[in-house]
Motif scaffolding. Structure first.
Motif, PDB file in Angstrom:
ATOM      1  N   ILE A   3       0.857  -1.176   0.000  1.00 34.08           N
ATOM      2  CA  ILE A   3       0.000   0.000   0.000  1.00 34.08           C
ATOM      3  C   ILE A   3       0.900   1.235   0.000  1.00 34.08           C
ATOM      4  O   ILE A   3       1.803   1.362   0.827  1.00 34.08           O
ATOM      5  CB  ILE A   3      -0.928   0.009   1.233  1.00 34.08           C
ATOM      6  N   ASN A  71      -2.609   0.705  -4.242  1.00 34.71           N
ATOM      7  CA  ASN A  71      -2.126  -0.648  -3.953  1.00 34.71           C
ATOM      8  C   ASN A  71      -1.242  -1.029  -5.127  1.00 34.71           C
ATOM      9  O   ASN A  71      -1.743  -1.393  -6.204  1.00 34.71           O
ATOM     10  CB  ASN A  71      -3.296  -1.630  -3.814  1.00 34.71           C
ATOM     11  N   ARG A  74      -2.348   0.134  -8.619  1.00 33.98           N
ATOM     12  CA  ARG A  74      -3.816   0.244  -8.698  1.00 33.98           C
ATOM     13  C   ARG A  74      -4.290   1.342  -7.765  1.00 33.98           C
ATOM     14  O   ARG A  74      -3.970   1.354  -6.579  1.00 33.98           O
ATOM     15  CB  ARG A  74      -4.472  -1.088  -8.317  1.00 33.98           C
ATOM     16  N   TYR A  75      -5.086   2.254  -8.312  1.00 36.09           N
ATOM     17  CA  TYR A  75      -5.576   3.381  -7.526  1.00 36.09           C
ATOM     18  C   TYR A  75      -6.703   2.916  -6.602  1.00 36.09           C
ATOM     19  O   TYR A  75      -7.668   2.267  -7.025  1.00 36.09           O
ATOM     20  CB  TYR A  75      -6.084   4.477  -8.459  1.00 36.09           C
ATOM     21  N   CYS A  76      -6.613   3.245  -5.312  1.00 40.70           N
ATOM     22  CA  CYS A  76      -7.647   2.897  -4.335  1.00 40.70           C
ATOM     23  C   CYS A  76      -8.606   4.057  -4.123  1.00 40.70           C
ATOM     24  O   CYS A  76      -9.828   3.876  -4.187  1.00 40.70           O
ATOM     25  CB  CYS A  76      -7.004   2.499  -3.000  1.00 40.70           C
ATOM     26  N   PHE A  82     -11.487   6.792   1.390  1.00 38.23           N
ATOM     27  CA  PHE A  82     -10.944   6.049   2.525  1.00 38.23           C
ATOM     28  C   PHE A  82     -11.852   6.175   3.745  1.00 38.23           C
ATOM     29  O   PHE A  82     -12.133   5.189   4.431  1.00 38.23           O
ATOM     30  CB  PHE A  82      -9.533   6.583   2.847  1.00 38.23           C
ATOM     31  N   SER A  93     -11.367  -4.235   1.641  1.00 43.35           N
ATOM     32  CA  SER A  93     -11.810  -4.298   0.244  1.00 43.35           C
ATOM     33  C   SER A  93     -11.404  -3.038  -0.499  1.00 43.35           C
ATOM     34  O   SER A  93     -11.008  -3.092  -1.674  1.00 43.35           O
ATOM     35  CB  SER A  93     -13.330  -4.461   0.186  1.00 43.35           C
ATOM     36  N   PHE A  94     -11.475  -1.896   0.177  1.00 38.81           N
ATOM     37  CA  PHE A  94     -11.061  -0.635  -0.426  1.00 38.81           C
ATOM     38  C   PHE A  94      -9.578  -0.670  -0.785  1.00 38.81           C
ATOM     39  O   PHE A  94      -9.164  -0.186  -1.846  1.00 38.81           O
ATOM     40  CB  PHE A  94     -11.351   0.509   0.551  1.00 38.81           C
ATOM     41  N   LEU A  95      -8.768  -1.261   0.094  1.00 40.50           N
ATOM     42  CA  LEU A  95      -7.329  -1.335  -0.150  1.00 40.50           C
ATOM     43  C   LEU A  95      -6.938  -2.493  -1.057  1.00 40.50           C
ATOM     44  O   LEU A  95      -5.769  -2.604  -1.446  1.00 40.50           O
ATOM     45  CB  LEU A  95      -6.581  -1.469   1.181  1.00 40.50           C
ATOM     46  N   GLY A  96      -7.898  -3.367  -1.382  1.00 43.53           N
ATOM     47  CA  GLY A  96      -7.590  -4.524  -2.225  1.00 43.53           C
ATOM     48  C   GLY A  96      -6.872  -5.624  -1.480  1.00 43.53           C
ATOM     49  O   GLY A  96      -6.095  -6.382  -2.080  1.00 43.53           O
TER      50      GLY A  96
END
Length: 206
Positions: A3, A71, A74-76, A82, A93-96
């Motif tokens: 992250i 991540n 990949r854009y979170c 957030f 899930s938001f952070l993958g």
């Protein structure tokens, strides 16, 4: 997967500093591994962040403000995304990332899976019942249906016969009463007396 949190350590905005501290403090408290990327002292970090933030997430001036979360590549999302994910307990899930066992997000995902499985089971049962109802009845079922129909028609016929018999009896009684009422009064009275005492009636002379 790492992250990446893009921050501006030398920012003069108090609001931006608070947002950055909240994101970093939350990740540290939950022991989520991350890298803090400073855009104030590193031009490459600033350029990479601006290029990789999606266009719909950029403000009108085209310059996204920190903190911005990724991540790997990949854009979170930004701070608002957030904060919403944290409030809804879907931060992993938001952070993958896969949520660790025992967290609210894990319980929520398990409940969702159980609901989906239960819904699928109900749909399968409904399809099975529809297929059974669509199948033609077996020979035994047809015979039982025919027997029920025959029994019902037989009962209706018996009821009709009983009603006709009752009507016939009523007609006979009415006819006998009518015939007696047409006789002269003396003759009718004598017939009643003879019937009561069971006497033979005298034969009428020709």
């Amino acid at each position: 997967m790492v992250i990446k949190v893009f921050v501006a350590t030398s920012s003069g905005s108090t609001a931006i500093k608070k947002k950055q501290q909240e994101v970093v403090g939350f990740l540290e408290a939950n022991k989520i591994d991350f890298q803090q990327m400073d855009i104030a002292g590193d031009e490459d970090n600033r350029k990479w962040m601006r290029e990789n933030v999606p266009g719909e997430k950029k403000p009108q001036n085209g310059i996204p403000l920190p903190p911005q979360i990724f991540n790997e590549e990949r854009y979170c999302g930004d701070f608002e995304s957030f904060f919403s994910a944290k409030e809804e307990n879907i931060i992993y899930s938001f952070l993958g990332l896969a949520p660790p066992p025992g967290t609210k997000e894990t319980e929520k995902s398990d409940a969702t899976h159980e609901t989906e499985a239960h819904t699928e089971d109900k749909a399968d049962e409904g399809a099975h019942e529809e297929s059974q109802s669509a199948q033609p009845p077996s020979e035994d079922q047809q015979e039982s249906q025919e027997e029920q129909a025959a029994t019902g028609s037989h009962c209706v016929t018996q009821k009709r016969k009983k009603k006709s018999r009752k009507r016939e009896k009523k007609r006979k009684r009415w006819r006998s009463k009518k015939s007696l009422s047409t006789l002269p009064c003396d003759t009718f009275f004598l017939e009643q007396v003879f019937r009561k005492h069971k006497l033979e009636q005298p034969r009428q002379r020709k």
